[in-house]
Design a protein around this motif. Structure first.
Motif, PDB file in Angstrom:
ATOM      1  N   LYS A 224     -11.519  57.072 -20.758  1.00  0.00           N
ATOM      2  CA  LYS A 224     -12.025  55.854 -20.127  1.00  0.00           C
ATOM      3  C   LYS A 224     -12.667  54.977 -21.201  1.00  0.00           C
ATOM      4  CE  LYS A 224     -15.387  54.194 -16.734  1.00  0.00           C
ATOM      5  NZ  LYS A 224     -16.474  54.588 -15.794  1.00  0.00           N
ATOM      6  N   LEU A 225     -12.349  53.674 -21.150  1.00  0.00           N
ATOM      7  CA  LEU A 225     -12.842  52.743 -22.166  1.00  0.00           C
ATOM      8  C   LEU A 225     -13.733  51.685 -21.531  1.00  0.00           C
ATOM      9  CD1 LEU A 225     -12.236  52.364 -25.278  1.00  0.00           C
ATOM     10  CD2 LEU A 225     -10.739  50.513 -24.593  1.00  0.00           C
ATOM     11  N   ASP A 226     -14.875  51.439 -22.158  1.00  0.00           N
ATOM     12  CA  ASP A 226     -15.765  50.374 -21.719  1.00  0.00           C
ATOM     13  C   ASP A 226     -16.384  49.763 -22.965  1.00  0.00           C
ATOM     14  OD1 ASP A 226     -17.110  48.661 -20.066  1.00  0.00           O
ATOM     15  OD2 ASP A 226     -18.537  50.136 -19.312  1.00  0.00           O
ATOM     16  N   TRP A 227     -16.983  48.595 -22.831  1.00  0.00           N
ATOM     17  CA  TRP A 227     -17.655  47.997 -23.978  1.00  0.00           C
ATOM     18  C   TRP A 227     -18.766  47.076 -23.514  1.00  0.00           C
ATOM     19  CZ3 TRP A 227     -12.656  46.807 -22.534  1.00  0.00           C
ATOM     20  CH2 TRP A 227     -12.374  45.492 -22.181  1.00  0.00           C
ATOM     21  N   ARG A 228     -19.684  46.837 -24.439  1.00  0.00           N
ATOM     22  CA  ARG A 228     -20.816  45.961 -24.151  1.00  0.00           C
ATOM     23  C   ARG A 228     -21.228  45.245 -25.424  1.00  0.00           C
ATOM     24  NH1 ARG A 228     -26.551  48.948 -23.675  1.00  0.00           N
ATOM     25  NH2 ARG A 228     -26.863  48.796 -25.896  1.00  0.00           N
ATOM     26  N   PRO A 229     -21.708  44.010 -25.339  1.00  0.00           N
ATOM     27  CA  PRO A 229     -21.729  43.207 -24.125  1.00  0.00           C
ATOM     28  C   PRO A 229     -20.323  42.768 -23.720  1.00  0.00           C
ATOM     29  CG  PRO A 229     -22.438  41.896 -25.995  1.00  0.00           C
ATOM     30  CD  PRO A 229     -22.272  43.293 -26.498  1.00  0.00           C
ATOM     31  N   ARG A 230     -20.120  42.666 -22.434  1.00  0.00           N
ATOM     32  CA  ARG A 230     -18.831  42.256 -21.891  1.00  0.00           C
ATOM     33  C   ARG A 230     -18.707  40.735 -21.930  1.00  0.00           C
ATOM     34  NH1 ARG A 230     -14.154  44.937 -19.688  1.00  0.00           N
ATOM     35  NH2 ARG A 230     -14.699  47.108 -19.303  1.00  0.00           N
ATOM     36  N   ASP A 231     -17.507  40.255 -22.217  1.00  0.00           N
ATOM     37  CA  ASP A 231     -17.224  38.831 -22.075  1.00  0.00           C
ATOM     38  C   ASP A 231     -15.756  38.654 -21.729  1.00  0.00           C
ATOM     39  OD1 ASP A 231     -15.592  37.645 -24.574  1.00  0.00           O
ATOM     40  OD2 ASP A 231     -16.882  39.253 -25.287  1.00  0.00           O
ATOM     41  N   GLY A 232     -15.444  37.509 -21.144  1.00  0.00           N
ATOM     42  CA  GLY A 232     -14.097  37.273 -20.674  1.00  0.00           C
ATOM     43  C   GLY A 232     -13.086  37.021 -21.762  1.00  0.00           C
ATOM     44  N   GLN A 233     -13.535  36.862 -23.011  1.00  0.00           N
ATOM     45  CA  GLN A 233     -12.624  36.574 -24.111  1.00  0.00           C
ATOM     46  C   GLN A 233     -12.166  37.823 -24.858  1.00  0.00           C
ATOM     47  OE1 GLN A 233     -12.256  33.354 -22.928  1.00  0.00           O
ATOM     48  NE2 GLN A 233     -11.947  32.784 -25.061  1.00  0.00           N
ATOM     49  N   THR A 234     -12.949  38.889 -24.772  1.00  0.00           N
ATOM     50  CA  THR A 234     -12.635  40.109 -25.519  1.00  0.00           C
ATOM     51  C   THR A 234     -11.624  40.948 -24.747  1.00  0.00           C
ATOM     52  OG1 THR A 234     -14.831  40.163 -26.546  1.00  0.00           O
ATOM     53  CG2 THR A 234     -13.588  42.218 -26.539  1.00  0.00           C
ATOM     54  N   GLU A 235     -10.553  41.335 -25.421  1.00  0.00           N
ATOM     55  CA  GLU A 235      -9.526  42.191 -24.826  1.00  0.00           C
ATOM     56  C   GLU A 235      -9.347  43.421 -25.711  1.00  0.00           C
ATOM     57  OE1 GLU A 235      -4.757  42.127 -23.649  1.00  0.00           O
ATOM     58  OE2 GLU A 235      -5.814  40.246 -24.108  1.00  0.00           O
ATOM     59  N   ILE A 236      -9.459  44.608 -25.116  1.00  0.00           N
ATOM     60  CA  ILE A 236      -9.302  45.853 -25.860  1.00  0.00           C
ATOM     61  C   ILE A 236      -8.239  46.704 -25.183  1.00  0.00           C
ATOM     62  CG2 ILE A 236     -10.441  47.901 -26.796  1.00  0.00           C
ATOM     63  CD1 ILE A 236     -13.075  46.457 -26.698  1.00  0.00           C
ATOM     64  N   GLU A 237      -7.197  47.032 -25.922  1.00  0.00           N
ATOM     65  CA  GLU A 237      -6.144  47.910 -25.411  1.00  0.00           C
ATOM     66  C   GLU A 237      -6.564  49.360 -25.611  1.00  0.00           C
ATOM     67  OE1 GLU A 237      -2.681  46.887 -27.605  1.00  0.00           O
ATOM     68  OE2 GLU A 237      -2.318  45.025 -26.496  1.00  0.00           O
ATOM     69  N   ASN A 238      -6.397  50.162 -24.580  1.00  0.00           N
ATOM     70  CA  ASN A 238      -6.823  51.559 -24.626  1.00  0.00           C
ATOM     71  C   ASN A 238      -5.639  52.492 -24.889  1.00  0.00           C
ATOM     72  OD1 ASN A 238      -8.120  53.999 -24.383  1.00  0.00           O
ATOM     73  ND2 ASN A 238      -8.428  53.865 -22.177  1.00  0.00           N
ATOM     74  N   HIS A 239      -5.623  53.093 -26.079  1.00  0.00           N
ATOM     75  CA  HIS A 239      -4.605  54.079 -26.430  1.00  0.00           C
ATOM     76  C   HIS A 239      -5.265  55.403 -26.819  1.00  0.00           C
ATOM     77  CE1 HIS A 239      -1.283  51.151 -26.417  1.00  0.00           C
ATOM     78  NE2 HIS A 239      -2.178  50.301 -26.913  1.00  0.00           N
ATOM     79  N   LEU A 261      -7.969  43.691 -29.539  1.00  0.00           N
ATOM     80  CA  LEU A 261      -8.362  44.878 -30.289  1.00  0.00           C
ATOM     81  C   LEU A 261      -7.695  46.093 -29.658  1.00  0.00           C
ATOM     82  CD1 LEU A 261     -10.464  45.199 -32.664  1.00  0.00           C
ATOM     83  CD2 LEU A 261     -12.005  46.147 -30.950  1.00  0.00           C
ATOM     84  N   MET A 262      -7.271  47.035 -30.483  1.00  0.00           N
ATOM     85  CA  MET A 262      -6.652  48.253 -29.972  1.00  0.00           C
ATOM     86  C   MET A 262      -7.507  49.453 -30.359  1.00  0.00           C
ATOM     87  SD  MET A 262      -2.828  49.819 -30.560  1.00  0.00           S
ATOM     88  CE  MET A 262      -3.075  50.185 -32.302  1.00  0.00           C
ATOM     89  N   ALA A 263      -7.832  50.283 -29.364  1.00  0.00           N
ATOM     90  CA  ALA A 263      -8.530  51.539 -29.604  1.00  0.00           C
ATOM     91  C   ALA A 263      -7.508  52.663 -29.500  1.00  0.00           C
ATOM     92  CB  ALA A 263      -9.646  51.733 -28.581  1.00  0.00           C
ATOM     93  N   SER A 264      -7.478  53.540 -30.511  1.00  0.00           N
ATOM     94  CA  SER A 264      -6.527  54.644 -30.510  1.00  0.00           C
ATOM     95  C   SER A 264      -7.212  55.905 -31.001  1.00  0.00           C
ATOM     96  CB  SER A 264      -5.324  54.323 -31.404  1.00  0.00           C
ATOM     97  OG  SER A 264      -5.742  54.107 -32.743  1.00  0.00           O
TER      98      SER A 264
END
Length: 521
Positions: A224-239, A261-264
């Motif tokens: 499960k992926l989450d991030w802070r602070p959240r904003d509508g412009q940030t996109e993170i792909e969860n791999h 951004l990609m998390a792997s």
């Protein structure tokens, strides 16, 4: 943005040169307690140079010394100079005041026919660490180290100040803004943190970092992926997937395409969440989006687009703010709280912000000007600054050199200042808190008797594929067994270390030397 970077090859080359520099025994050797000398003369320190100064307070009389006039790499003990100068220049009770102004007219319907401008004050925390008691929270290890080790996150919302400002704007009667939303970042010149690609800016939210929290699921399933602070412009792909229990987390963040951004990698099943951090490429634009979203949550409609960036060219002349209406203001805890965090947990980024804040406070603009202000303040206190060399606020591996005697002189002068007790209260207490919380056990006679700053500088020996401890230091105040009040500084520079446990053992030896000083004086 100005960049201060030192490459690893240059750092290693200069470190190697330092290793070849001989340091002999001075006459003061005989004044050092025998128990301390026994530690210093151990075989593992055959390549190292030791430095020591012990001075009585308030007189400053030197009671023991070893290479006390020689320069050593101070590492994070540099922060003693940085914080002392900041308290002298700005005062421990200084508070950051971050206002929001309107540049146009507000009509009876609550429509602002003009721009909304948040003027950054240099507040390093912006409410994101302030608890209900008005104190800053700083768990160890702090999230700025998330890419190096497991960390703990502060449970306070990093958007606290922006949300508060937005609510104040709404309460002032603003229902819609027809103009732009702007962040004024002109307080000082933005710079990258020395030795790191980490921005130091007048507007700082969450240390200019986004915390990416990766929580494991069932083995073989996506994490499960989450991030802070959240904003509508940030996109993170969860791999990121969940691996077998007991494995080390292995999570990487990288840009997969512009704005994405990609998390792997993997995190172990049943393990705690793993945290990684990244810094947005444009802090002003990021902060603007966060503020716009806070305004919308507060019920303020905006005509401006979040995609237009922070249009600095639309900002008014600085002198014109006095003629504008102030709609909101966020006030920070006193500067002493920032200093307490810096010294208690060795917060490098906040230590490096202090020279910029000192520059701005005295009419300057740049990092270099801030260090000049620091030097002037230290000389006005009575310190001979020719005995030190400082390149930054944190104590990086190059350009910083201090003598043990210069440290004890600083500590002696500090006790004469109006902010003396506030300064001392910022230091870690031996066996009680901060970086020294676990240095001794509860039964140790040294517990609570020393208030001191630690420091360490590590490099990688490419030739031998091992760690090299460039510096380990401990400096501060000590109430000796006899009741005498002392200032002390202990340094060891330049020795190989097999692993981090060996580095920790050197820290234990510095504590044992401090114990010897406690018993001897």
């Amino acid at each position: 943005m100005k960049l201060y970077r030192i490459t690893r090859p240059v750092a290693l080359a200069l470190l190697a040169a330092a290793l070849l520099t001989p340091v002999g025994r001075p006459a003061a050797w005989g004044q050092t307690p025998p128990e301390a000398l026994q530690i210093m003369e151990a075989a593992k320190y055959k390549t190292a140079q030791w430095g020591l100064a012990v001075a009585e307070l308030p007189s400053g009389q030197l009671l023991a010394g070893l290479n006390e006039e020689k320069w050593f790499t101070p590492a994070a003990t540099t922060m003693l100079f940085t914080v002392a100068a900041a308290m002298e220049v700005m005062g421990p009770d200084y508070r950051f005041r971050t206002p929001v102004y309107s540049s146009g007219q507000l009509n009876f319907d609550g429509v602002l026919n003009g721009d909304l401008i948040l003027r950054a004050s240099g507040d390093p925390t912006m409410g994101g660490r302030t608890n209900a008691a008005g104190k800053l929270e700083f768990p160890m290890p702090d999230h700025v180290l998330a890419d190096e080790m497991p960390v703990r996150l502060v449970k306070i919302d990093p958007l606290t100040a922006l949300n508060d400002l937005a609510r104040q704007v709404a309460k002032s009667g603003v229902k819609r803004v027809e103009g732009e939303v702007l962040i004024d970042e002109r307080l000082f010149e933005a710079a990258n943190q020395p030795y790191k690609d980490s921005p130091l800016t007048p507007m700082m939210i969450n240390d200019n970092l986004v915390d990416v929290i990766v929580t494991p699921g069932e083995e073989g399933q996506p994490a499960k992926l989450d991030w802070r602070p959240r904003d509508g412009q940030t996109e993170i792909e969860n791999h990121v997937t969940t691996g077998p229990a007991g494995e080390e987390p292995n999570v990487e963040l990288k840009v997969s395409e512009p704005g994405v951004l990609m998390a792997s990698g993997t995190v172990p099943a049943g393990g705690p969440p793993a945290v990684r951090v990244f810094s947005p490429p444009d802090i002003g634009a990021w902060a603007r989006v966060l503020f716009m979203e806070a305004l919308e949550r507060a019920g303020v409609e905006l005509a401006a687009s979040p995609d237009s960036g922070n249009q600095a060219e639309l900002l008014p002349e600085v002198d014109s703010y006095k003629n504008m209406r102030k709609l909101a203001e966020f006030v920070s805890p006193p500067l002493a709280e920032n200093c307490r965090m810096i010294l208690k947990i060795s917060h490098n980024k906040h230590a490096d912000v202090l020279p910029l804040l000192m520059a701005a406070h005295t009419g300057g603009y740049s990092f270099e000007q801030g260090l000049a202000v620091e030097g002037h303040a230290l000389r006005e206190m009575g310190l001979d600054t020719s005995a030190i060399s400082l390149f930054d606020g944190e104590g990086g591996p190059l350009g910083n050199g201090v003598s043990p005697r210069a440290i004890t002189d600083l500590l002696r002068l500090a006790v004469t200042r109006p902010w003396a007790e506030r300064f001392r209260g910022c230091l870690p207490v031996m066996g009680v808190d901060g970086a020294l919380a676990m240095a001794v056990n509860r039964q140790s006679p040294l517990r609570g008797k020393a208030q001191a700053k630690t420091g360490a500088s590590l490099a990688w020996d490419l030739l031998n594929q091992r760690l090299c401890l460039g510096s380990k230091g401990l400096a501060g105040y000590l109430t000796a067994k006899s009741g005498r009040k002392l200032a002390f500084a202990i340094y060891v520079n330049n020795l190989p270390a097999d692993d981090l446990e060996a580095v920790a053992a050197v820290g234990d030896d510095l504590t044992r030397i401090c114990q010897a000083l406690y018993e001897a004086f």
